[in-house]
Design an enzyme around this catalytic site. Structure first.
Site, PDB file in Angstrom:
ATOM      1  N   TYR A 158       0.843  -1.210   0.000  1.00  0.00           N
ATOM      2  CA  TYR A 158       0.000   0.000   0.000  1.00  0.00           C
ATOM      3  C   TYR A 158       0.874   1.253   0.000  1.00  0.00           C
ATOM      4  CZ  TYR A 158      -3.781   3.223   0.907  1.00  0.00           C
ATOM      5  OH  TYR A 158      -4.681   4.252   0.790  1.00  0.00           O
TER       6      TYR A 158
ATOM      7  N   ARG B  67     -12.965  16.067 -33.835  1.00  0.00           N
ATOM      8  CA  ARG B  67     -12.323  17.139 -33.070  1.00  0.00           C
ATOM      9  C   ARG B  67     -12.798  18.444 -33.683  1.00  0.00           C
ATOM     10  NH1 ARG B  67      -9.872  14.950 -28.333  1.00  0.00           N
ATOM     11  NH2 ARG B  67     -12.100  15.179 -28.138  1.00  0.00           N
TER      12      ARG B  67
ATOM     13  N   LYS C  10       0.003   8.263 -23.277  1.00  0.00           N
ATOM     14  CA  LYS C  10       0.447   8.627 -24.630  1.00  0.00           C
ATOM     15  C   LYS C  10       1.950   8.340 -24.750  1.00  0.00           C
ATOM     16  CE  LYS C  10      -3.540  11.078 -24.462  1.00  0.00           C
ATOM     17  NZ  LYS C  10      -4.423  11.099 -23.281  1.00  0.00           N
TER      18      LYS C  10
ATOM     19  N   PHE D  21      -7.584  22.110 -24.457  1.00  0.00           N
ATOM     20  CA  PHE D  21      -7.858  20.677 -24.600  1.00  0.00           C
ATOM     21  C   PHE D  21      -9.081  20.370 -23.737  1.00  0.00           C
ATOM     22  CE2 PHE D  21      -7.725  16.181 -23.616  1.00  0.00           C
ATOM     23  CZ  PHE D  21      -7.838  15.716 -24.913  1.00  0.00           C
TER      24      PHE D  21
HETATM   25  N1  F0G Z   1      -3.811  16.496 -22.111  1.00  0.00           N
HETATM   26  C1  F0G Z   1      -3.770  16.174 -23.413  1.00  0.00           C
HETATM   27  C2  F0G Z   1      -3.000  17.024 -24.369  1.00  0.00           C
HETATM   28  C3  F0G Z   1      -4.467  15.043 -23.873  1.00  0.00           C
HETATM   29  O1  F0G Z   1      -4.416  14.728 -25.162  1.00  0.00           O
HETATM   30  C4  F0G Z   1      -5.202  14.272 -22.930  1.00  0.00           C
HETATM   31  C5  F0G Z   1      -5.952  13.108 -23.370  1.00  0.00           C
HETATM   32  C6  F0G Z   1      -5.213  14.660 -21.596  1.00  0.00           C
HETATM   33  C7  F0G Z   1      -4.491  15.770 -21.221  1.00  0.00           C
HETATM   34  C8  F0G Z   1      -5.994  13.905 -20.562  1.00  0.00           C
HETATM   35  O2  F0G Z   1      -5.383  12.724 -20.240  1.00  0.00           O
HETATM   36  O3  F0G Z   1      -6.947  10.933 -21.052  1.00  0.00           O
HETATM   37  O4  F0G Z   1      -5.076  10.422 -19.482  1.00  0.00           O
HETATM   38  O5  F0G Z   1      -7.040  11.661 -18.705  1.00  0.00           O
HETATM   39  N2  F0G Z   1      -6.221  12.893 -24.586  1.00  0.00           N
HETATM   40  C9  F0G Z   1      -6.868  11.709 -25.140  1.00  0.00           C
HETATM   41  C10 F0G Z   1      -6.965  11.851 -26.627  1.00  0.00           C
HETATM   42  C11 F0G Z   1      -8.132  11.312 -24.484  1.00  0.00           C
HETATM   43  O6  F0G Z   1      -7.565  10.956 -27.247  1.00  0.00           O
HETATM   44  O7  F0G Z   1      -6.443  12.807 -27.195  1.00  0.00           O
HETATM   45  P1  F0G Z   1      -6.156  11.365 -19.850  1.00  0.00           P
END
Ligand code: F0G
Length: 470
Positions: free
Chosen positions: A85, A395, A271, A137
């Protein structure tokens, strides 16, 4: 055949091809469906690709988030999970990987990017403050708004034009930042929200010169810079390729220098960092760290796991080390470029320059006969799925949502359909199939009708909205 196809396929005399720096050890079979099956699946999904069952998808380009293939080393790391934990050894491995590669001092793990966005927004934004950023975003802006902030776009104007060839379309317009400081006062700015390879602009990078200049401006006024590091590895690659003085520097060196101009970062590790789940916050200020460490135990989990299993943190630590490899990034972006060049050769309108993680089809140019409120990008995503079982993502106006003050739709200049390439998953042959599917949908564009929204959720509507054909 388009003229440049043989060249891009490496068959032209005198050319040496490159290939992915890995080979395939395990395969996952794909399903091929009939058009009738896809029509039924699409109707059941309300013409929203987020609502499709993945078993009905052939090539899944919905997102590059959590969809990458892990390496054998990462899978081996999964077996080394220390599921204590508190104080898991995998946490300390993760901490040192982030410190070594990104250069920040203090680390807080989170379950994914929006968990990190939630914590940092709650920790630093005071009600009524402005949060300037290089294009919104979806989840980032929502967390800033839920914390009482007001997002303001400060990206350069070129970013809103899909055809503009500016090499760093993610750059921050310093005059726009200055104007916000003059108008609201530096004390009413929560921080500048900077994203590497700006997602909604088409995966467009920020230059080193730009972040350096922003740092100088912010230092003059005592304003902080926080970085969305989600796709910073890819940003570093574009700096290496395009910015004077960086051709001989490694991705690791460029990344660290870039981060050094910022005060903190949040990350969707799903990513760049090559894992299926995970996120983190990294800061240099002890007081802010204490606040984040305090919040993480309320919303995510203890500060040494933040919603992740020990094995997830191990895979993430190894993923970070792998993701900064020059060879890896060259081949990752090389695959995106390959697909983009094919489409360009066929005259299909895409956002240019080609970005780091995806090809963005310009749906306004694709369907000039559709009004924006007829959801051209959503329509294009639906058509592409119908044609070939390829899943993409809207988008445009659906993603942009509504102005929380007026309740009106935002009408973003960019109305795009994203073909997002997962890392280390598909082959060049898959890219050929995708390009040919886009071409088929393009050839049928004139007879395509738009959509109307028939169900609209309150938050992040694009995920769950439903549509019907007009
Ligand atoms: N910032 C960016 C630039 C992103 O592309 C994403 C997620 C997030 C923050 C949020 O992160 O999904 O781990 O909670 N982008 C995904 C996409 C969902 O398909 O572009 P997360």
């Amino acid at each position: 055949m388009p003229e440049s196809t043989p060249k891009t396929m490496g068959q032209q005399f005198g050319r040496r091809s490159w290939a992915e720096p890995w080979k395939i050890k395990m395969v996952e079979p794909l399903t091929v469906t009939t058009r009738e099956e896809r029509q039924k699946a699409l109707e059941e999904a309300g013409y929203n690709t987020f609502l499709l069952k993945s078993e009905y998808v052939y090539i899944d380009l919905l997102t590059d988030s959590g969809t990458s293939a892990m390496s054998d080393r990462q899978w081996a790391g999964m077996m080394l999970g220390d599921e204590a934990y508190a104080g898991s050894r995998n946490y300390y491995h993760l901490e040192s990987a982030i410190q070594n590669i990104y250069g920040y001092k203090y680390i807080v793990p989170t379950h994914q990017g929006r968990g990190a966005e939630h914590l940092i927004s709650q920790a630093v934004i005071k009600k009524g403050q402005v949060v300037p950023g290089n294009m919104y975003f979806t989840t980032t802006r929502l967390h800033q708004e839920l914390a009482g902030g007001a997002f303001q776009d400060v990206i350069i104007d070129e970013a809103h034009d899909p055809a503009n060839l500016h090499p760093f379309k993610g750059n921050i317009d310093l005059d726009k930042v200055q104007a916000i400081i003059d108008k609201h006062g530096a004390e009413n700015i929560a921080y500048i929200s900077v994203a590497g390879t700006v997602n909604m602009a088409g995966g467009q990078p920020v230059s080193m010169a730009n972040i350096k200049a922003l740092r100088e401006l912010c230092d003059k006024h005592g304003v902080k810079i926080y970085l969305d590091a989600t796709r910073m590895m890819e940003n570093a690659y574009f700096i290496q390729e395009r910015e004077e003085g960086y051709a001989d520097k490694t991705i690791a060196e460029i990344l660290k220098e870039f981060c050094s101009y910022t005060d903190a970062a949040w990350m969707s590790a799903k990513k760049d960092n090559l894992v299926n789940i995970g996120g983190w916050l990294a800061v240099n200020d002890w007081t802010l760290f204490e606040e984040l460490r305090n919040l993480v135990v309320v919303y995510e989990g203890l500060h040494t796991y933040g919603g992740l299993a020990g094995r997830d943190m191990e895979a993430l630590a190894i993923g970070i080390e792998e993701s900064v490899s020059d060879q890896h990034i060259r081949s990752r972006i090389g695959q995106v470029l390959y697909l983009g060049e094919l489409l360009k050769d066929w005259g299909i309108p895409i956002v240019q320059p080609i970005g780091g993680h995806a090809i963005f089809l310009d749906a306004k140019a694709f369907y000039p006969h559709l009004k924006q409120i007829e959801f051209p990008a959503q329509t294009l995503a639906a058509e592409l799925y119908l044609d070939s079982g390829i899943r993409s993502m809207e988008r445009g106006i659906a993603s942009a949502g509504r102005d929380p003050k007026t309740g009106d739709h935002y009408y973003p200049k960019l109305e795009l359909t994203r073909l997002t390439i997962p890392r280390r998953v598909y082959t060049q042959a898959h890219m050929d199939v995708v390009a040919e599917a886009v071409k088929a949908v393009y050839d049928a564009r004139e007879s395509t009708r738009g959509l109307k929204m028939v169900y609209e959720p309150k938050y992040l509507r694009f995920f769950q909205a439903r549509f019907e054909r007009l």
